[in-house]
Design an enzyme around this catalytic site. Structure first.
Site: not given
Ligand SMILES: O=P(O)(O)OC[C@H]1O[C@H](O)[C@H](O)[C@@H](O)[C@@H]1O
Length: 440
Positions: A302, A281, A413
């Protein structure tokens, strides 16, 4: 508990990545030249840390994190037998990496970092909820998987007549849906560290709640990390964390687009998961970045080693091991064909496998870097986690990418939230129009 000057250490060995043995490999001249760029990058990092700039602030966590604040917040649930973390990505992997490495019984900590319905249902069914603490963690407070799982967890507690509000600790920002839920129910909450992306937050409230509930040595972990923080300097030759980052960067430049991380310790299996998020990331930007591959020694010797040793020359292998392990002697085989096991110990066998893997990669001219811990304890784990974070930030500087953002993930997201809400957005339209060519 940790005491300064009296503890084990982490060691970085780049010998098997040098140009004299590996292709791709880094010639010592090239390393000398790179060291000048490391000095410049270190200055940027030091300035960023001094100003507590976004992202760089993560490297100040060993000093900023207050373990007592975490212990106080978890006090109401500190007698729990089990802990379930509800979070995803940086809000789950660091916490699990720490408990998996340090707890005598790591199965006491389970994470719900996926919304696979069968898995969530089975996990909750197996847990004695009356004896289970919940650590719900979301930096943004808006992550759909985490909020959905939290609602499911709450309902499971209610269905069993257990008051979840008495067992839950929330770690989140000052606003957002999770904060609202926490405030409504008057849950104990812990704040987020300022300016720290989730994947760099293992050494903060975000990563330490389950470890505190399980009464692990979070002070020792922070102290080990703090030692590496104090020792960051302008030359890779004096800074093992930078040596790792600089070599990984140089190998990527020379074609090692894959970084296979292979701990020789079951207790470090999650470390490879955590590393994968950190590396992918942070550094997967602008058409560059190493693809982290997760492996476990000796198991994956293995399965994957064949590819690492004889496949495309596009990989580096990072092996990790504690030098000291528990003793489990192999019983006398009583059989001539197994005489080589007579008097052996399982740890000795694992170490022999580790040595053989590094040697066999070198013999085939494949680059490897060794990360060794005198033993796996809180201080060396703190060193390891911090060193990888510092290495990652260094690689970001050298590659000139924006280490601390993750726009590609944020897109997904937003798309998932839009789809569930039935919204018409750029993301949901792209999902509807995605390419398809079905062959049946
Ligand atoms: O902690 P949050 O805001 O719920 O985010 C959880 C995760 O969400 C996304 O996948 C981001 O790219 C991550 O970097 C982060 O750790």
């Amino acid at each position: 508990m940790y005491e300064a000057g009296d503890r084990s250490r982490m060691h970085v060995d780049i010998g098997a990545a040098l140009g004299s043995v590996a292709d791709p490999g880094v010639d010592e001249d090239a390393l000398d030249a790179l060291d000048e760029r490391v000095a410049a990058a270190h200055e940027t990092i030091a300035d960023g840390r001094a100003a507590d700039e976004f992202g760089y602030a993560a490297l100040n966590l060993p000093d900023r994190t207050d373990p007592q604040q975490i212990r106080d917040a978890v006090e109401p649930v500190a007698d729990a037998e089990y802990v379930v973390t509800v979070g995803i990505g940086g809000s789950a992997l660091g916490a699990k990496t720490i408990t998996a490495a340090l707890a005598a019984d790591p199965d006491r900590h389970v994470i719900l970092d996926n919304v696979d319905p069968e898995h969530v249902e089975r996990t909750l069914a197996d847990l004695p909820l009356e004896d289970t603490a919940v650590s719900v963690v979301s930096k943004s407070g808006t992550t759909a998987e985490t909020l959905a799982n939290f609602l499911v967890v709450r309902e499971a507690y209610e269905a069993r007549g257990v008051d979840w509000t008495e067992r839950t600790v929330a770690t989140t920002g000052e606003s957002g849906p999770l904060r609202e839920l926490a405030d409504e129910e008057d849950l104990p909450t812990l704040p987020l560290p300022d300016g720290v992306p989730g994947r760099f937050a293992a050494l903060s409230t975000v990563g330490l709640v389950p470890a505190a509930i399980m009464d692990l040595d979070i002070e020792g972990l922070l102290a080990g990390a703090g030692d590496v923080a104090d020792d960051l300097g302008p030359s890779l030759y004096d800074t093992p964390a930078y040596a790792y980052g600089a070599v990984a960067y140089a190998l990527e430049e020379r074609g090692a687009s894959v970084n296979a991380v292979m701990p020789y310790a079951e207790r470090l299996e999650y470390f490879a998961e955590w590393f994968a998020q950190l590396w992918a990331e942070s550094l997967g930007k602008d058409g560059r970045g190493q693809t982290p591959a997760r492996a476990l020694g000796a198991t994956d010797q293995h399965s994957q080693l064949q590819l690492y040793r004889a496949g495309p020359r596009d990989k580096m292998v990072t092996v990790v091991r504690p030098r000291e392990r528990a003793d489990v002697p192999v019983p006398d085989p009583g059989h001539e064909s197994l005489s080589y096991l007579a008097g052996a110990d399982l740890g000795e066998l694992l170490d022999a496998e580790y040595d053989a893997t590094v040697a066999s990669l070198s013999a085939a001219g494949r680059p490897a870097v060794e990360l060794e811990l005198d033993r796996l304890d809180a201080a060396t784990l703190g060193e390891l986690l911090y060193a990888m974070e510092a290495a990652c930030v260094l690689v970001g500087e050298l590659a000139d990418v924006e280490t601390f953002t993750q726009p590609a993930v944020e897109w997904g997201k937003r798309a998932a939230r839009g789809l569930l809400a039935g919204d018409d957005t750029e993301e949901t339209r792209t999902v509807a129009d995605r390419p398809s060519y079905v062959i049946e």
